[in-house]
Write an enzyme that holds these catalytic residues in place. Structure first.
Site, mmCIF file in Angstrom:
data_model
loop_
_atom_site.group_PDB
_atom_site.id
_atom_site.type_symbol
_atom_site.label_atom_id
_atom_site.label_comp_id
_atom_site.label_asym_id
_atom_site.label_seq_id
_atom_site.Cartn_x
_atom_site.Cartn_y
_atom_site.Cartn_z
ATOM 1 N N MET A 28 0.861 -1.189 0.000
ATOM 2 C CA MET A 28 0.000 0.000 0.000
ATOM 3 C C MET A 28 0.894 1.234 0.000
ATOM 4 O O MET A 28 1.668 1.451 0.938
ATOM 5 C CB MET A 28 -0.917 0.009 1.225
ATOM 6 C CG MET A 28 -1.960 -1.092 1.221
ATOM 7 S SD MET A 28 -2.976 -1.091 2.723
ATOM 8 C CE MET A 28 -1.831 -1.877 3.895
ATOM 9 N N CYS A 111 -2.878 -1.460 -9.395
ATOM 10 C CA CYS A 111 -3.183 -0.159 -8.813
ATOM 11 C C CYS A 111 -4.225 0.574 -9.654
ATOM 12 O O CYS A 111 -4.034 0.758 -10.863
ATOM 13 C CB CYS A 111 -1.914 0.688 -8.703
ATOM 14 S SG CYS A 111 -2.219 2.312 -7.979
ATOM 15 N N LYS A 151 0.566 -8.859 -9.013
ATOM 16 C CA LYS A 151 -0.714 -8.460 -8.422
ATOM 17 C C LYS A 151 -1.548 -7.763 -9.490
ATOM 18 O O LYS A 151 -1.079 -6.845 -10.162
ATOM 19 C CB LYS A 151 -0.506 -7.525 -7.227
ATOM 20 C CG LYS A 151 -1.800 -7.239 -6.452
ATOM 21 C CD LYS A 151 -1.508 -6.529 -5.130
ATOM 22 C CE LYS A 151 -2.766 -6.444 -4.270
ATOM 23 N NZ LYS A 151 -3.752 -5.484 -4.761
ATOM 24 N N HIS A 181 -6.993 -8.990 -6.815
ATOM 25 C CA HIS A 181 -7.974 -8.169 -6.107
ATOM 26 C C HIS A 181 -9.304 -8.322 -6.825
ATOM 27 O O HIS A 181 -9.371 -8.120 -8.045
ATOM 28 C CB HIS A 181 -7.532 -6.703 -6.098
ATOM 29 C CG HIS A 181 -8.467 -5.794 -5.357
ATOM 30 N ND1 HIS A 181 -8.221 -5.372 -4.073
ATOM 31 C CD2 HIS A 181 -9.643 -5.254 -5.715
ATOM 32 C CE1 HIS A 181 -9.215 -4.609 -3.666
ATOM 33 N NE2 HIS A 181 -10.095 -4.515 -4.659
ATOM 34 N N ASN A 212 -7.400 -11.244 -2.625
ATOM 35 C CA ASN A 212 -7.319 -9.913 -2.029
ATOM 36 C C ASN A 212 -8.624 -9.170 -2.278
ATOM 37 O O ASN A 212 -9.262 -9.350 -3.306
ATOM 38 C CB ASN A 212 -6.121 -9.159 -2.652
ATOM 39 C CG ASN A 212 -6.011 -7.719 -2.194
ATOM 40 O OD1 ASN A 212 -5.930 -6.803 -2.995
ATOM 41 N ND2 ASN A 212 -5.983 -7.490 -0.895
#
Length: 340
Positions: A28, A111, A151, A181, A212
């Site tokens: 983060m 992101c 990710k 995510h 996630n």
């Protein structure tokens, strides 16, 4: 009656690293710095991924980048997330970070921030699978034999979900683990995370999978693990101001018992310890200012928190900031829902 604990999950392994459990702290920006990672590791996060480091060489000597490359004394394995769009620059960033002590390289393609996507980085990369493959291949080759993880979000938008295609690319390129995510970039954080995508990936791609998104309690952690069959779970926002969530989840997964909330004086002392870590790492001027958001997170739910935040945010010295924190916790020992 306390439910029986589930069957033990299969071992969580990334490359040569076998972890004590399957709980991961999410990277983060502006949050998962070295002091925060150390706290989360202490409370049971088996892996704590660093803040993202840009592959832009013009930023490499900045104060922020230098701090993010400082892993002195950090328990391993050290995982560093890199961000960029050029395969060659990303490969070089991997080599630089490994030279500074990184042991795992994580690639950011998840992101959703506008300033990141505006330069076609982060989750914007999911729109160009050809470029995704080139970046993954370049970084895996540059980092070898260190493992590379990735990710992502489930896609650019609900109509452009391509997590399965990206997962297959990751597997083909030699990526060791994939964190997903459960939202698209367009969803940002406005809709509940879905984990059906993970369940689909589990059945079709042989790669280590990490779930996630909205895993904010021990019960949610167990539900996601049971429903997806993923290898691990990644906690982000739910750990802000609550690094002990990893301890609570680990205990619940092992015993089925729901942990009790820690005493308020314990939270106060932990926050004060966290503040000291921030002051030491950033220096007093920056440490006081960076600490403000952490103080707000630790105080969520306490009566009088809004007025306190306004007051403590005006503190410009470590002494005054710590004094106000101590006074607040001593004056407001109960949460609003308990005081009602």
């Amino acid at each position: 009656m306390t439910p029986a604990p589930p069957a033990p999950p299969r071992p969580f392994v990334i490359g040569p690293y076998r972890f004590a459990n399957n709980l991961v702290l999410a990277p983060m920006a502006g949050v998962s710095d070295r002091p925060y990672r150390a706290l989360c590791r202490r409370f049971g996060a088996a892996l704590a991924v660093s803040e993202m480091v840009s592959c832009d060489t013009s930023l490499r000597g900045s104060v922020k980048s230098v701090r993010r490359l400082d892993f002195a004394g950090e328990a391993g394995p050290v995982s560093v997330q890199i961000l960029g769009t050029d395969p060659g620059a990303m490969a070089e960033a991997a080599r630089v970070n490994l030279g500074h002590g990184a042991q795992i390289i994580d690639i950011n393609m998840g992101c959703p921030a506008r300033k990141v996507c505006r330069v076609a980085a982060g989750s914007a990369l999911l729109r160009d699978e050809l470029l995704v493959g080139r970046i993954l291949s370049a970084v895996v080759q540059a980092a070898a034999p260190a493992p590379v993880t990735l990710k992502i979000r489930t896609g650019w938008s609900p109509g452009e979900r391509n997590a399965l295609a990206v997962a297959r690319l990751a597997r083909e390129c030699g990526v060791s683990a994939l964190a997903v995510h459960g939202r698209t970039r367009a969803c940002n954080y406005a809709t509940p995370a879905e984990h059906e995508t993970l369940r689909n990936l589990r059945s079709q791609v042989d790669i280590v999978l990490i779930a996630n998104g909205d895993i904010d309690s021990p019960q949610a952690a167990r539900r996601v693990l049971d429903s997806t069959g993923c290898d691990a779970i990644m906690i982000g926002r739910a750990a802000q101001g609550r690094p002990w969530i990893f301890r609570d989840i680990a205990a619940y997964l092992a015993t089925g018992a729901i942990p009790t909330e820690p005493p308020r004086d314990w939270i106060r002392d932990l926050l004060l310890e966290h503040l000291t870590g921030l002051y030491d790492f950033y220096g007093t001027w920056a440490g006081v200012r960076i600490a403000r958001k952490h103080i707000a997170w630790y105080c969520r739910g306490l009566p009088g928190a809004a007025v306190f935040r306004d007051s403590v945010n005006r503190s410009d010295s470590t002494l005054d900031q710590r004094r106000k924190v101590m006074a607040f916790f001593n004056e407001h020992p109960e949460r609003e829902d308990e005081a009602a």
